[in-house]
Design a protein around this motif. Structure first.
Motif, mmCIF file in Angstrom:
data_model
loop_
_atom_site.group_PDB
_atom_site.id
_atom_site.type_symbol
_atom_site.label_atom_id
_atom_site.label_comp_id
_atom_site.label_asym_id
_atom_site.label_seq_id
_atom_site.Cartn_x
_atom_site.Cartn_y
_atom_site.Cartn_z
ATOM 1 N N LEU A 109 0.818 -1.208 0.000
ATOM 2 C CA LEU A 109 0.000 0.000 0.000
ATOM 3 C C LEU A 109 0.857 1.266 0.000
ATOM 4 N N LEU A 110 1.892 1.281 0.829
ATOM 5 C CA LEU A 110 2.639 2.526 1.015
ATOM 6 C C LEU A 110 3.701 2.757 -0.050
ATOM 7 N N SER A 111 3.911 1.758 -0.927
ATOM 8 C CA SER A 111 4.801 2.042 -2.057
ATOM 9 C C SER A 111 3.999 2.574 -3.246
ATOM 10 N N LYS A 112 2.695 2.728 -3.049
ATOM 11 C CA LYS A 112 1.852 3.358 -4.066
ATOM 12 C C LYS A 112 1.958 4.879 -3.934
ATOM 13 N N PRO A 113 1.583 5.602 -4.985
ATOM 14 C CA PRO A 113 1.706 7.072 -4.905
ATOM 15 C C PRO A 113 0.628 7.732 -4.048
ATOM 16 N N VAL A 114 0.608 7.404 -2.772
ATOM 17 C CA VAL A 114 -0.316 8.059 -1.843
ATOM 18 C C VAL A 114 0.465 8.485 -0.618
ATOM 19 N N SER A 115 0.033 9.587 -0.009
ATOM 20 C CA SER A 115 0.719 10.039 1.189
ATOM 21 C C SER A 115 0.145 9.303 2.386
ATOM 22 N N ARG A 116 0.918 9.279 3.464
ATOM 23 C CA ARG A 116 0.437 8.629 4.686
ATOM 24 C C ARG A 116 -0.851 9.297 5.171
ATOM 25 N N ARG A 117 -0.899 10.618 5.015
ATOM 26 C CA ARG A 117 -2.081 11.329 5.490
ATOM 27 C C ARG A 117 -3.316 10.860 4.726
ATOM 28 N N GLN A 118 -3.151 10.715 3.397
ATOM 29 C CA GLN A 118 -4.280 10.230 2.590
ATOM 30 C C GLN A 118 -4.701 8.832 3.023
ATOM 31 N N LYS B 58 20.593 -3.899 2.250
ATOM 32 C CA LYS B 58 20.035 -3.708 0.904
ATOM 33 C C LYS B 58 18.574 -3.266 0.978
ATOM 34 N N SER B 59 17.774 -4.047 1.721
ATOM 35 C CA SER B 59 16.352 -3.706 1.827
ATOM 36 C C SER B 59 16.167 -2.368 2.522
ATOM 37 N N THR B 60 16.984 -2.106 3.536
ATOM 38 C CA THR B 60 16.885 -0.828 4.248
ATOM 39 C C THR B 60 17.044 0.331 3.268
ATOM 40 N N THR B 61 18.032 0.220 2.368
ATOM 41 C CA THR B 61 18.256 1.282 1.392
ATOM 42 C C THR B 61 17.025 1.466 0.510
ATOM 43 N N ILE B 62 16.491 0.362 -0.006
ATOM 44 C CA ILE B 62 15.319 0.461 -0.871
ATOM 45 C C ILE B 62 14.128 1.043 -0.119
ATOM 46 N N ARG B 63 13.934 0.587 1.120
ATOM 47 C CA ARG B 63 12.791 1.071 1.907
ATOM 48 C C ARG B 63 12.927 2.565 2.222
ATOM 49 N N LEU B 64 14.177 3.018 2.359
ATOM 50 C CA LEU B 64 14.391 4.450 2.568
ATOM 51 C C LEU B 64 14.026 5.229 1.309
ATOM 52 N N LEU B 65 14.405 4.671 0.159
ATOM 53 C CA LEU B 65 14.130 5.365 -1.101
ATOM 54 C C LEU B 65 12.627 5.412 -1.396
ATOM 55 N N LEU B 66 11.887 4.433 -0.868
ATOM 56 C CA LEU B 66 10.434 4.422 -1.065
ATOM 57 C C LEU B 66 9.715 5.179 0.050
ATOM 58 N N SER B 67 10.478 5.753 0.961
ATOM 59 C CA SER B 67 10.006 6.363 2.207
ATOM 60 C C SER B 67 9.023 5.490 2.984
ATOM 61 N N LEU B 68 9.310 4.206 3.005
ATOM 62 C CA LEU B 68 8.592 3.324 3.930
ATOM 63 C C LEU B 68 9.173 3.502 5.319
ATOM 64 N N ILE B 69 10.448 3.886 5.362
ATOM 65 C CA ILE B 69 11.095 4.250 6.615
ATOM 66 C C ILE B 69 11.803 5.590 6.406
ATOM 67 N N HIS B 70 12.132 6.243 7.504
ATOM 68 C CA HIS B 70 12.690 7.586 7.409
ATOM 69 C C HIS B 70 14.157 7.594 7.826
ATOM 70 N N PRO B 71 14.985 8.353 7.118
ATOM 71 C CA PRO B 71 16.416 8.342 7.417
ATOM 72 C C PRO B 71 16.734 8.944 8.778
ATOM 73 N N THR B 72 17.790 8.424 9.405
ATOM 74 C CA THR B 72 18.279 9.007 10.652
ATOM 75 C C THR B 72 19.059 10.278 10.313
ATOM 76 N N SER B 73 19.879 10.196 9.263
ATOM 77 C CA SER B 73 20.531 11.404 8.756
ATOM 78 C C SER B 73 20.890 11.194 7.287
ATOM 79 N N GLY B 74 21.328 12.239 6.652
ATOM 80 C CA GLY B 74 21.627 12.154 5.229
ATOM 81 C C GLY B 74 20.377 12.352 4.405
ATOM 82 N N SER B 75 20.519 12.305 3.081
ATOM 83 C CA SER B 75 19.342 12.525 2.252
ATOM 84 C C SER B 75 19.396 11.669 1.002
ATOM 85 N N ALA B 76 18.247 11.534 0.377
ATOM 86 C CA ALA B 76 18.165 10.767 -0.861
ATOM 87 C C ALA B 76 17.221 11.466 -1.804
ATOM 88 N N LYS B 77 17.612 11.508 -3.071
ATOM 89 C CA LYS B 77 16.745 12.102 -4.083
ATOM 90 C C LYS B 77 16.436 11.068 -5.144
#
Lengths: 269, 306
Positions: A109-118, B58-77
């Motif tokens: 769900l969260l890898s879809k283009p939706v924000s957490r708020r949505q 590996k998974s941590t990096t991918i999950r950070l890039l998908l913002s499933l988790i949030h970085p402690t420091s640093g940034s990703a674009k």
């Protein structure tokens, strides 16, 4: 708000809503069908009740109600309805986002283009719709039961509406408190024990508060904030307590959003 | 015509940008390490291999890039936008295949795929059917009835159906049989030929070598090396085993030979350099058995550790 998530969430809960609604209908209609007997034997009944210790009557909230009147008896039934609604709403609250995590679908769900708020808003609205459906069923079965079994005894429609209107406040409290607790603990493995714990826990607190007449406990439990015998007796809400309840709900919701937006979704295994 | 091509090349050259840009990215889960100070970038159209043993990050990096988790420091674009601030927008063009696939058990495959497609503003129905056909996925079955390999196929289809510009594949081949793996690789190559950038995480060196242009090696949360796959292979050790009667280890004492060991009449060593030198030595003696193989990932890591 995302219509897809809303629809998906609503569909997932539909079966549960139907089961709860049927259970509540049976509870209300069968319970209230006993009313004529109670009302006819009112004197005997009150004498019988008087033999019980005052504490016990207080625990069941029976010290403040007259079982011989339509609304007195209805408020007795209503407390059990409240207990069921509390468990249902807590169940939805605890499961709202935690089920996705325990069944590991959160990644999808969260890898879809939706924000957490949505995501949160859509899920909340879907749960609220489910609760409102149950609520409507309670309204209808209450009116039907009262019409069928009141046997020409009069009652205040306004007070009954006041009672029924309290349901939505009551549901929102358990939904949002369940939600915030599910986000505060690290991982909810199974929703049911939490939901039963919150629902029954609050009920028991309210019963104790009746026994000891302690004020502090009234502040915590919605069973006291929206105490059915109180509403019937005064034909009004206990306004400060209801405001307290609404405030608690709002805080729980705000904290839930705050936590969910910052949450690290736990990885598989 | 020529001008058109020249223009195309010119503009493509100009538009070549980093699709992924990771700068000093660090993630701690409480006190336990996720990744530490990871930096790398991936260009448009690349297939970037991300290899490392389990638990390397590996998974941590991918999950950070998908913002499933949030970085402690640093940034990703991603696509030039910060992943924390622009998550939903970025994810519109991302396809993600997680290492372990889990979907709503009560749903049918077709309903899940439709649910997945509903998040993107495109009519993905045709692509969905195409992909399901390629992967031989039965769409009318319930998710709960599917085997692990079949769930993985659902994952592949849902990750690709919206024609994303960037693909995250997290150990994608686990659970697929060799035939399906090949179909899957063909699919990824076709997507890449279309211009799709691929971020491919794996702990199997072989599949990374088959597919990727460039690799990053991660170990214990830190990037050990980023290099072109060719350079890596050239620099790489071969593992040679020779079995022969009356073998004299001194025969193979060549420059580039390390870890020379004899065990039950078999000689093991690592070799780095022109393999012909070893082949000449081998052809000069009467051998019973010879194997020359790629070192395992662990052995490469040992090399990076020395």
């Amino acid at each position: 708000m995302n219509a897809n998530i809303y629809r998906h969430e609503f569909r997932i809960r539909l079966k549960s809503v139907i089961i709860w609604s049927l259970a509540l209908t049976f509870l209300i209609v069968f319970f209230f069908s006993l009313f004529p007997v109670f009302a006819d034997q009112a004197a005997l009944m009150n004498e019988f009740l008087a033999r019980y210790p005052q504490e016990l009557r207080a625990a069941f909230g029976m010290d403040n109600m007259d079982l011989a009147t339509v609304l007195g008896f209805y408020s007795f039934v209503f407390m059990f309805v409240q207990l069921c609604l509390a468990i249902q709403a807590s169940n939805y609250g605890f499961g709202l986002v935690s089920i996705e995590e325990s069944e590991l679908t959160a990644d999808f769900l969260l890898s879809k283009p939706v924000s957490r708020r949505q995501v949160m808003t859509s899920k909340l609205l879907a749960a609220l719709t489910s609760l409102t459906l149950t609520n409507l069923v309670v309204w209808v079965s209450s009116f039907v039961a009262i019409t069928l079994f009141r046997e020409q005894r009069e009652y205040e429609t306004g007070t009954l509406l006041l009672l029924l209107l309290s349901i939505v406040i009551f549901q929102l409290f358990f939904l949002s408190v369940g939600l915030v607790v599910s986000l505060l603990v690290k991982r909810v493995r199974s929703v049911t024990p939490y939901a039963l714990g919150l629902g029954f826990g609050m009920y028991v607190l309210s019963a104790f508060s009746g026994v000891f007449g302690e004020v502090a406990l009234e502040l915590i439990t919605p069973f006291k904030h929206l105490d059915a015998p109180y509403i019937v007796k005064h034909a009004a809400y206990d306004t400060p307590l209801v405001l307290l309840n609404a405030a608690a709900t709002l805080v729980a919701l705000a904290v839930s959003y705050w936590l969910y937006i910052r949450r690290d979704i736990p990885a598989v295994s | 015509m020529l001008k058109k091509i020249a223009n195309h090349i010119f503009f493509k050259g100009v538009s070549l940008m980093s699709v992924i840009e990771v700068t000093n990215l660090t993630k701690y889960y409480g006190k336990s390490r996720g990744i530490v100070d990871v930096s790398f970038s991936e260009e448009e159209g690349e297939i970037f291999g991300f290899i490392g043993p389990n638990g390397a990050g590996k998974s941590t990096t991918i999950r950070l890039l998908l913002s499933l988790i949030h970085p402690t420091s640093g940034s990703a674009k991603v696509f030039g936008k910060d992943v924390v601030a622009h998550g939903p927008e970025i994810r519109r063009d991302i396809g993600y295949l997680p290492s372990d696939v889990f979907y709503y058990e009560g749903m049918k495959v077709i309903d899940l795929l439709k649910y997945s497609a509903s998040f993107y503003d495109c009519d993905c129905t045709q692509r969905m059917h195409e992909l399901s056909e390629i992967m031989e996925l039965e769409m009318n079955r319930r998710i709960s009835d599917l085997s692990y390999g079949n769930k993985k196929k659902v994952g592949i289809v849902q990750g690709l159906l919206h024609s994303p510009k960037l693909l995250f594949l997290d150990e994608p081949t686990a659970g697929l049989d060799p035939l399906m793996q090949r179909k899957f690789f063909d699919l990824i190559r076709a997507e890449n030929a279309r211009g799709v950038t691929v971020f491919f995480s794996s702990h199997i060196l072989g599949e990374v070598q088959r597919l990727c242009n460039r690799v990053g090696i991660i170990r214990e949360g830190k990037i050990v090396e980023i290099s072109d796959i060719r350079t890596l292979q050239q620099n790489n050790y071969k593992k040679v085993n020779v079995t022969a009667d009356g073998l004299n280890p001194a025969t193979f004492d060549l420059p580039g030979v390390t870890n020379l060991q004899t065990e039950n009449g078999t000689l093991h060593f690592f070799f780095k350099g022109d393999i012909n030198a070893v082949l000449q030595k081998i052809s000069a003696i009467q051998v019973t058995d010879v194997t020359i193989e790629e070192p395992t990932l662990e052995e490469i890591f040992m090399h990076y550790y020395e």
